[in-house]
Write a protein that holds these residues in place. Structure first.
Motif, mmCIF file in Angstrom:
data_model
loop_
_atom_site.group_PDB
_atom_site.id
_atom_site.type_symbol
_atom_site.label_atom_id
_atom_site.label_comp_id
_atom_site.label_asym_id
_atom_site.label_seq_id
_atom_site.Cartn_x
_atom_site.Cartn_y
_atom_site.Cartn_z
ATOM 1 N N VAL A 34 -1.837 0.447 -15.826
ATOM 2 C CA VAL A 34 -2.497 -0.864 -15.873
ATOM 3 C C VAL A 34 -1.492 -1.993 -15.695
ATOM 4 O O VAL A 34 -1.713 -2.913 -14.911
ATOM 5 N N THR A 35 -0.384 -1.945 -16.435
ATOM 6 C CA THR A 35 0.602 -3.013 -16.301
ATOM 7 C C THR A 35 1.246 -2.990 -14.916
ATOM 8 O O THR A 35 1.542 -4.044 -14.337
ATOM 9 N N GLY A 36 1.448 -1.804 -14.363
ATOM 10 C CA GLY A 36 1.988 -1.716 -13.008
ATOM 11 C C GLY A 36 1.060 -2.326 -11.982
ATOM 12 O O GLY A 36 1.503 -3.023 -11.055
ATOM 13 N N SER A 37 -0.235 -2.087 -12.126
ATOM 14 C CA SER A 37 -1.190 -2.682 -11.188
ATOM 15 C C SER A 37 -1.233 -4.191 -11.326
ATOM 16 O O SER A 37 -1.425 -4.921 -10.337
ATOM 17 N N ALA A 38 -1.037 -4.712 -12.554
ATOM 18 C CA ALA A 38 -1.008 -6.157 -12.753
ATOM 19 C C ALA A 38 0.214 -6.770 -12.076
ATOM 20 O O ALA A 38 0.120 -7.828 -11.430
ATOM 21 N N VAL A 39 1.369 -6.113 -12.205
ATOM 22 C CA VAL A 39 2.578 -6.600 -11.527
ATOM 23 C C VAL A 39 2.388 -6.548 -10.011
ATOM 24 O O VAL A 39 2.749 -7.489 -9.285
ATOM 25 N N ALA A 40 1.815 -5.452 -9.515
ATOM 26 C CA ALA A 40 1.568 -5.337 -8.077
ATOM 27 C C ALA A 40 0.633 -6.439 -7.593
ATOM 28 O O ALA A 40 0.835 -7.008 -6.513
ATOM 29 N N ALA A 41 -0.393 -6.748 -8.390
ATOM 30 C CA ALA A 41 -1.318 -7.811 -8.015
ATOM 31 C C ALA A 41 -0.616 -9.163 -7.950
ATOM 32 O O ALA A 41 -0.870 -9.973 -7.050
ATOM 33 N N ASP A 42 0.273 -9.420 -8.904
ATOM 34 C CA ASP A 42 1.005 -10.689 -8.901
ATOM 35 C C ASP A 42 1.911 -10.819 -7.686
ATOM 36 O O ASP A 42 2.160 -11.919 -7.199
ATOM 37 N N LEU A 43 2.419 -9.697 -7.195
ATOM 38 C CA LEU A 43 3.356 -9.717 -6.069
ATOM 39 C C LEU A 43 2.658 -9.535 -4.724
ATOM 40 O O LEU A 43 3.331 -9.512 -3.687
ATOM 41 N N ALA A 44 1.336 -9.405 -4.717
ATOM 42 C CA ALA A 44 0.604 -9.186 -3.468
ATOM 43 C C ALA A 44 0.694 -10.412 -2.565
ATOM 44 O O ALA A 44 0.539 -11.543 -3.029
ATOM 45 N N PRO A 45 0.930 -10.221 -1.268
ATOM 46 C CA PRO A 45 0.928 -11.352 -0.340
ATOM 47 C C PRO A 45 -0.470 -11.967 -0.257
ATOM 48 O O PRO A 45 -1.472 -11.299 -0.528
ATOM 49 N N PRO A 46 -0.577 -13.227 0.118
ATOM 50 C CA PRO A 46 -1.891 -13.868 0.243
ATOM 51 C C PRO A 46 -2.797 -13.108 1.209
ATOM 52 O O PRO A 46 -2.377 -12.735 2.304
ATOM 53 N N GLY A 47 -4.037 -12.864 0.784
ATOM 54 C CA GLY A 47 -4.997 -12.173 1.632
ATOM 55 C C GLY A 47 -4.767 -10.692 1.785
ATOM 56 O O GLY A 47 -5.401 -10.054 2.634
ATOM 57 N N ARG A 48 -3.884 -10.107 0.958
ATOM 58 C CA ARG A 48 -3.581 -8.685 1.078
ATOM 59 C C ARG A 48 -3.715 -7.979 -0.267
ATOM 60 O O ARG A 48 -3.011 -7.006 -0.532
ATOM 61 N N MET A 49 -4.631 -8.441 -1.106
ATOM 62 C CA MET A 49 -4.771 -7.850 -2.427
ATOM 63 C C MET A 49 -5.248 -6.405 -2.353
ATOM 64 O O MET A 49 -4.685 -5.514 -3.005
ATOM 65 N N ALA A 50 -6.275 -6.137 -1.564
ATOM 66 C CA ALA A 50 -6.792 -4.769 -1.465
ATOM 67 C C ALA A 50 -5.755 -3.835 -0.857
ATOM 68 O O ALA A 50 -5.612 -2.692 -1.282
ATOM 69 N N ARG A 51 -5.024 -4.324 0.138
ATOM 70 C CA ARG A 51 -3.978 -3.494 0.753
ATOM 71 C C ARG A 51 -2.897 -3.149 -0.276
ATOM 72 O O ARG A 51 -2.417 -2.010 -0.321
ATOM 73 N N THR A 52 -2.539 -4.119 -1.109
ATOM 74 C CA THR A 52 -1.530 -3.874 -2.134
ATOM 75 C C THR A 52 -2.029 -2.857 -3.154
ATOM 76 O O THR A 52 -1.296 -1.950 -3.557
ATOM 77 N N GLY A 224 -11.018 6.606 -1.212
ATOM 78 C CA GLY A 224 -9.940 5.876 -0.553
ATOM 79 C C GLY A 224 -10.272 4.410 -0.374
ATOM 80 O O GLY A 224 -9.385 3.546 -0.436
ATOM 81 N N PHE A 225 -11.546 4.098 -0.165
ATOM 82 C CA PHE A 225 -11.983 2.707 -0.055
ATOM 83 C C PHE A 225 -12.337 2.105 -1.414
ATOM 84 O O PHE A 225 -12.102 0.920 -1.660
ATOM 85 N N LEU A 226 -12.893 2.914 -2.313
ATOM 86 C CA LEU A 226 -13.411 2.356 -3.563
ATOM 87 C C LEU A 226 -12.314 1.800 -4.459
ATOM 88 O O LEU A 226 -12.453 0.694 -4.997
ATOM 89 N N PHE A 227 -11.231 2.528 -4.654
ATOM 90 C CA PHE A 227 -10.212 2.072 -5.603
ATOM 91 C C PHE A 227 -9.632 0.712 -5.233
ATOM 92 O O PHE A 227 -9.652 -0.212 -6.053
ATOM 93 N N PRO A 228 -9.104 0.515 -4.011
ATOM 94 C CA PRO A 228 -8.553 -0.809 -3.709
ATOM 95 C C PRO A 228 -9.607 -1.905 -3.704
ATOM 96 O O PRO A 228 -9.331 -3.034 -4.125
ATOM 97 N N ALA A 229 -10.824 -1.587 -3.246
ATOM 98 C CA ALA A 229 -11.867 -2.608 -3.219
ATOM 99 C C ALA A 229 -12.250 -3.037 -4.629
ATOM 100 O O ALA A 229 -12.415 -4.239 -4.904
ATOM 101 N N THR A 230 -12.381 -2.088 -5.549
ATOM 102 C CA THR A 230 -12.770 -2.420 -6.918
ATOM 103 C C THR A 230 -11.679 -3.191 -7.635
ATOM 104 O O THR A 230 -11.951 -4.181 -8.332
ATOM 105 N N MET A 231 -10.427 -2.758 -7.493
ATOM 106 C CA MET A 231 -9.333 -3.460 -8.149
ATOM 107 C C MET A 231 -9.202 -4.890 -7.637
ATOM 108 O O MET A 231 -8.988 -5.832 -8.413
ATOM 109 N N ALA A 232 -9.342 -5.066 -6.312
ATOM 110 C CA ALA A 232 -9.257 -6.409 -5.741
ATOM 111 C C ALA A 232 -10.440 -7.268 -6.179
ATOM 112 O O ALA A 232 -10.286 -8.457 -6.481
ATOM 113 N N LEU A 233 -11.632 -6.674 -6.224
ATOM 114 C CA LEU A 233 -12.819 -7.426 -6.637
ATOM 115 C C LEU A 233 -12.725 -7.836 -8.099
ATOM 116 O O LEU A 233 -13.132 -8.940 -8.477
#
Length: 303
Positions: A34-52, A224-233
């Motif tokens: 969870v904390t790793g995903s939060a750090v990754a989200a903070d470092l995500a480039p603009p418009g690339r949250m799902a990709r990150t 493969g689609f659900l995890f990044p889409a849900t985390m970004a949403l």
């Protein structure tokens, strides 16, 4: 994680110690993820949250798939203790890498604390995300827990094809279609992935005809689609200080849904595997309908 791994060297039977160490391992893994995903989200480039989020989730998935390839030969040659020592060593390396992580400084004017976990959980959008991902977690748990006994009941003796095909397909989807969720938006991506969940999970009724590898590959596409889409949403339009709390709730919903394998086992024994998968598929479809009817983002977004 280090303590839990080394603690298994003292386990000689399934009992309180093994259960306590497993609980410690689960707690450590959850905190890191969870904390790793939060750090990754903070470092995500603009418009690339799902990709990150896809990249972050794939790194976890790849190591989960590779670990048995290394652990099984170690166990066969030297004994089970080597697997736990290797896990402990990996924990030390990961801890050292974590100390080198550089968090992005808070944005100017942003509230450092943000809303509390309880305040975030009380929001309508949080409840909808947790419920939807919880229903997906139930389907996910059913696919991974009951696909093997169902296959064995049908006379299918080799069950590893499901896991190999699933892992390969998830990685392929996130590499080939790495920008698709960002282009269509996490709202549409999440609803679409849940609809794929419905189709694949319902199709488990035809496992005897389709085979484990086919079902594993199809489920890999859906997840493969659900995890990044849900985390970004989940963290769309949230301040940085609240992302970790929302990701905590989202992952808790998914893990909580997976815990439903306990009552699902009784259901499968009583009503059969086809009925079990039909109900899990209906849950995934209900999750898609929930997020479509009361969207998180977009012009029809509901708070």
């Amino acid at each position: 994680m280090l303590v839990a791994s080394l603690g298994y060297l003292l386990v000689d039977r399934v009992g309180p110690l093994a259960m306590a160490l497993r609980a410690a391992h689960g707690a450590a893994y959850t905190i890191v993820f969870v904390t790793g995903s939060a750090v990754a989200a903070d470092l995500a480039p603009p418009g690339r949250m799902a990709r990150t989020m896809a990249l972050y989730g794939s790194s976890n998935l790849v190591t989960n798939a590779l670990a048995p390839l290394f652990a099984e030969p170690l166990i066969d040659r030297f004994g089970p203790w080597t697997a736990y020592v290797a896990a402990a060593a990996a924990s030390v390396v990961a801890g050292g890498l974590a100390t080198r992580l550089a968090e992005r400084p808070p944005e100017a004017g942003a509230h450092a604390e943000g809303a509390s976990l309880w305040a975030v959980a009380r929001r309508g959008r949080a409840r909808r995300i947790v419920l939807a991902i919880g229903l997906a977690g139930i389907a996910f748990g059913a696919m991974f827990t009951f696909s093997q006994p169902m296959a064995l009941s049908l006379g299918i003796q080799k069950v590893r094809g499901f896991f190999i095909a699933y892992t390969a397909t998830v990685i392929a989807v996130r590499i080939v279609f790495h920008d698709l969720v960002d282009r269509v938006g996490p709202q549409r991506g999440c609803v679409g992935a849940l609809c794929l969940y419905f189709v694949v999970v319902f199709s488990m009724r035809f496992l005897g005809t389709l085979g484990l590898a086919t079902m594993g590959a199809a489920f890999g596409v859906a997840h493969g689609f659900l995890f990044p889409a849900t985390m970004a949403l989940a963290i769309e339009n949230l301040p940085a200080a609240e992302r970790g709390r929302m990701l905590t709730l989202t992952n808790a919903g998914f893990i909580g849904g997976g815990a439903f394998v306990l009552p699902l086992g009784a259901l499968a024994a009583h009503a059969g595997y086809p009925t079990l998968y039909a109900l899990c598929a209906a849950g995934a479809l209900a999750a898609a309908a929930l997020l479509w009817r009361w969207p998180i983002t977009g012009p029809r977004a509901v708070p």
